[in-house]
Design a protein around this motif. Structure first.
Motif, mmCIF file in Angstrom:
data_model
loop_
_atom_site.group_PDB
_atom_site.id
_atom_site.type_symbol
_atom_site.label_atom_id
_atom_site.label_comp_id
_atom_site.label_asym_id
_atom_site.label_seq_id
_atom_site.Cartn_x
_atom_site.Cartn_y
_atom_site.Cartn_z
ATOM 1 N N ASN A 138 -6.387 11.321 0.973
ATOM 2 C CA ASN A 138 -5.558 11.842 2.056
ATOM 3 C C ASN A 138 -4.514 12.860 1.626
ATOM 4 O OD1 ASN A 138 -6.096 10.106 4.639
ATOM 5 N ND2 ASN A 138 -6.079 8.658 2.933
ATOM 6 N N TYR A 167 0.273 1.721 9.771
ATOM 7 C CA TYR A 167 1.321 0.867 9.250
ATOM 8 C C TYR A 167 2.234 1.702 8.365
ATOM 9 C CZ TYR A 167 -2.117 0.898 5.476
ATOM 10 O OH TYR A 167 -3.021 1.302 4.530
ATOM 11 N N TRP A 168 3.387 1.129 8.082
ATOM 12 C CA TRP A 168 4.408 1.822 7.291
ATOM 13 C C TRP A 168 4.915 0.910 6.195
ATOM 14 C CZ3 TRP A 168 5.611 6.872 8.433
ATOM 15 C CH2 TRP A 168 5.152 7.357 9.667
ATOM 16 N N THR A 204 -2.396 13.377 8.813
ATOM 17 C CA THR A 204 -3.497 14.169 9.355
ATOM 18 C C THR A 204 -3.190 15.650 9.162
ATOM 19 O OG1 THR A 204 -2.561 14.452 11.558
ATOM 20 C CG2 THR A 204 -3.761 12.405 11.142
ATOM 21 N N ILE A 231 -6.006 5.112 -0.847
ATOM 22 C CA ILE A 231 -5.333 5.932 0.165
ATOM 23 C C ILE A 231 -4.943 7.282 -0.433
ATOM 24 C CG2 ILE A 231 -3.286 6.120 1.608
ATOM 25 C CD1 ILE A 231 -3.308 3.043 1.784
ATOM 26 N N ASN A 239 3.623 8.315 4.128
ATOM 27 C CA ASN A 239 2.399 7.884 4.782
ATOM 28 C C ASN A 239 1.336 8.918 4.492
ATOM 29 O OD1 ASN A 239 0.456 6.746 6.613
ATOM 30 N ND2 ASN A 239 2.136 5.965 7.846
ATOM 31 N N ALA A 240 0.101 8.540 4.647
ATOM 32 C CA ALA A 240 -0.958 9.529 4.685
ATOM 33 C C ALA A 240 -0.757 10.356 5.952
ATOM 34 C CB ALA A 240 -2.318 8.848 4.675
ATOM 35 N N LEU A 242 -2.034 6.482 8.967
ATOM 36 C CA LEU A 242 -2.227 5.047 8.830
ATOM 37 C C LEU A 242 -1.451 4.325 9.924
ATOM 38 C CD1 LEU A 242 -1.727 4.791 4.969
ATOM 39 C CD2 LEU A 242 -3.883 4.917 6.222
ATOM 40 N N ARG A 276 0.814 -1.213 0.000
ATOM 41 C CA ARG A 276 0.000 0.000 0.000
ATOM 42 C C ARG A 276 0.850 1.267 0.000
ATOM 43 N NH1 ARG A 276 -3.711 -2.351 4.761
ATOM 44 N NH2 ARG A 276 -1.691 -3.251 5.270
#
Length: 119
Positions: free
Chosen positions: A32, A108-109, A99, A28, A96-97, A106, A3
């Motif tokens: 995001n 996970y990485w 905020t 994703i 990563n996504a 997320l 992902r």
């Protein structure tokens, strides 16, 4: 299929450049803001750069003016152009996504990509 899949790291001399790329799963990417984070040995992971869905960008003070984040909606990729690299940029870089507060969205990485800046 992963992902989050980072690539582009390597060994570079101080003052040099690298371009990192992250392929993101479409669901994703489309939903995001995205960001690059990094983690140096013995240190906590930190935010490097963030790009919103609309293309607004934010950078940490220690990379501002040297790094540029971009996103390509046709390829679902987030890139990080790194110029004028310094030894303190040595770290494993992750995407990563994100905020709105610049935290990873997320739980996970990906595997990350190692950047080593050394002469």
């Amino acid at each position: 299929q992963a992902r989050l899949a980072e690539s582009g790291g390597g060994l570079v001399q101080p003052g040099g450049s690298l371009r990192l790329s992250c392929v993101v799963a479409g669901n994703i990417f489309r939903a995001n803001s995205m960001a690059w984070f990094r983690q140096a040995p013995g240190k906590q992971r930190e935010l490097v750069a963030l790009i919103s869905l609309g293309g607004s960008t934010n950078y940490s003070d220690n990379v501002k003016g040297r790094f540029t984040i971009s996103r390509d909606s046709a390829k679902n990729t987030v890139d990080l152009q790194m110029n004028s690299l310094k030894s303190e940029d040595t770290a494993t870089y992750y995407c990563n996504a994100a905020t709105r507060y610049g935290l990873p969205a997320l739980p996970y990485w990906g595997k990350g990509t190692l950047v080593t800046v050394s002469s």
